[in-house]
Structures are given as structure tokens and as C-alpha cells.
Scaffold this motif. Structure first.
Motif, PDB file in Angstrom:
ATOM      1  N   LEU A   1     -17.919 -43.046  53.997  1.00  0.00           N
ATOM      2  CA  LEU A   1     -16.867 -43.979  54.398  1.00  0.00           C
ATOM      3  C   LEU A   1     -16.715 -43.906  55.911  1.00  0.00           C
ATOM      4  CD1 LEU A   1     -14.567 -45.918  53.705  1.00  0.00           C
ATOM      5  CD2 LEU A   1     -13.134 -43.940  53.242  1.00  0.00           C
ATOM      6  N   THR A   2     -16.864 -45.044  56.582  1.00  0.00           N
ATOM      7  CA  THR A   2     -16.791 -45.115  58.033  1.00  0.00           C
ATOM      8  C   THR A   2     -15.757 -46.153  58.443  1.00  0.00           C
ATOM      9  OG1 THR A   2     -19.118 -44.525  58.223  1.00  0.00           O
ATOM     10  CG2 THR A   2     -18.120 -45.564  60.140  1.00  0.00           C
ATOM     11  N   PHE A   3     -14.939 -45.803  59.438  1.00  0.00           N
ATOM     12  CA  PHE A   3     -13.954 -46.720  59.984  1.00  0.00           C
ATOM     13  C   PHE A   3     -14.328 -47.031  61.429  1.00  0.00           C
ATOM     14  CE2 PHE A   3     -11.711 -44.492  56.631  1.00  0.00           C
ATOM     15  CZ  PHE A   3     -11.077 -45.529  55.972  1.00  0.00           C
ATOM     16  N   VAL A   4     -14.265 -48.304  61.783  1.00  0.00           N
ATOM     17  CA  VAL A   4     -14.625 -48.747  63.123  1.00  0.00           C
ATOM     18  C   VAL A   4     -13.373 -49.222  63.852  1.00  0.00           C
ATOM     19  CG1 VAL A   4     -16.025 -50.382  64.448  1.00  0.00           C
ATOM     20  CG2 VAL A   4     -16.902 -49.433  62.312  1.00  0.00           C
ATOM     21  N   ARG A   5     -13.252 -48.783  65.097  1.00  0.00           N
ATOM     22  CA  ARG A   5     -12.079 -49.146  65.904  1.00  0.00           C
ATOM     23  C   ARG A   5     -12.089 -50.628  66.214  1.00  0.00           C
ATOM     24  NH1 ARG A   5     -10.116 -45.772  71.174  1.00  0.00           N
ATOM     25  NH2 ARG A   5      -8.279 -47.009  71.597  1.00  0.00           N
TER      26      ARG A   5
ATOM     27  N   TYR B   1      -8.225 -48.824  63.029  1.00  0.00           N
ATOM     28  CA  TYR B   1      -9.592 -48.703  62.522  1.00  0.00           C
ATOM     29  C   TYR B   1      -9.666 -49.457  61.205  1.00  0.00           C
ATOM     30  CZ  TYR B   1     -10.360 -44.823  65.773  1.00  0.00           C
ATOM     31  OH  TYR B   1     -10.496 -44.049  66.891  1.00  0.00           O
ATOM     32  N   LYS B   2     -10.826 -50.066  60.947  1.00  0.00           N
ATOM     33  CA  LYS B   2     -11.022 -50.793  59.687  1.00  0.00           C
ATOM     34  C   LYS B   2     -12.309 -50.335  59.026  1.00  0.00           C
ATOM     35  CE  LYS B   2      -8.319 -54.808  60.738  1.00  0.00           C
ATOM     36  NZ  LYS B   2      -8.171 -56.229  60.643  1.00  0.00           N
ATOM     37  N   GLY B   3     -12.283 -50.338  57.684  1.00  0.00           N
ATOM     38  CA  GLY B   3     -13.450 -49.973  56.904  1.00  0.00           C
ATOM     39  C   GLY B   3     -13.339 -50.547  55.508  1.00  0.00           C
ATOM     40  N   LYS B   4     -14.358 -50.285  54.675  1.00  0.00           N
ATOM     41  CA  LYS B   4     -14.376 -50.771  53.287  1.00  0.00           C
ATOM     42  C   LYS B   4     -14.749 -49.618  52.373  1.00  0.00           C
ATOM     43  CE  LYS B   4     -15.563 -55.628  53.597  1.00  0.00           C
ATOM     44  NZ  LYS B   4     -14.605 -56.243  52.707  1.00  0.00           N
TER      45      LYS B   4
END
Length: 98
Positions: free
Chosen positions: A93-97, A7-10
Motif C-alpha cells: 500500500l503506497t500513498f502519494v503526496r 496523501y492519497k492511495g488505493k
């Protein structure tokens, strides 16, 4: 068989990558820093939303070595589906697969 999930986020302009290597371990990478290992487990619960059907939630419990200092909230949850395309944390904060 369980495969790696990333997962990636900023947060505050820095890239954050979370990789779940297997069902109990993974690592987090903040910007260009080294990988920070962690152990985790996923706890399932049901939330009563007033309807006859309760909503499933999944809370991630992490164990990270105390020598690592995070500058963002590191607690994740999912609503409705385990290993979903989106993980959420505090402070929007959100992480996207990937």
C-alpha cells in the motif's frame, strides 16, 4: 509553519485519503465515509545497511479511536526523508503526496 499535507492511495479498489492537519493530528477518509480523526507522532531511527552510512527511517505511530474498524493495514513509514512525497504501508500500500 506546518501546513496541511494530504496523501492519497488505493486499497482493494477504494480510495484512501490521509490528511495531516498539523504536527500531532490528522484524519483519514476511506471512500465516501466520514473523516476518521487520529493523533500521531513520527519516530526517527537509523538502519544499518552494511555501509558506513546508515539509512534514516521514519515510522508513524497512530492513535485511533477503537470504534473505527480498518480493513487495511494502517501503519506508515518513510525512508530517507521526513514528509517525503511517498508514504508506504504493509501489503504494498503506497500513498502519494497531493
Amino acid at each position: 509553519m506546518y501546513n496541511d499535507i494530504t496523501y492519497k492511495g488505493k486499497y482493494n479498489g477504494k480510495d484512501i485519503t490521509i490528511n495531516f492537519e498539523n504536527t500531532k493530528r490528522g484524519y483519514i477518509k476511506i471512500g465516501n465515509r466520514d473523516r476518521i480523526p487520529f493523533d500521531y507522532k513520527i519516530e526517527k531511527s537509523k538502519v544499518d545497511n552494511g555501509d558506513a552510512k546508515k539509512i534514516k527511517t521514519y515510522v508513524y505511530r497512530f492513535t485511533v479511536d477503537a470504534k473505527y474498524d480498518f480493513y487495511f493495514p494502517f501503519g506508515l513509514y518513510e525512508i530517507g526523508q521526513k514528509r517525503s512525497p511517498v508514504l508506504r504501508a504493509n501489503d504494498s500500500l503506497t500513498f502519494v503526496r497531493q
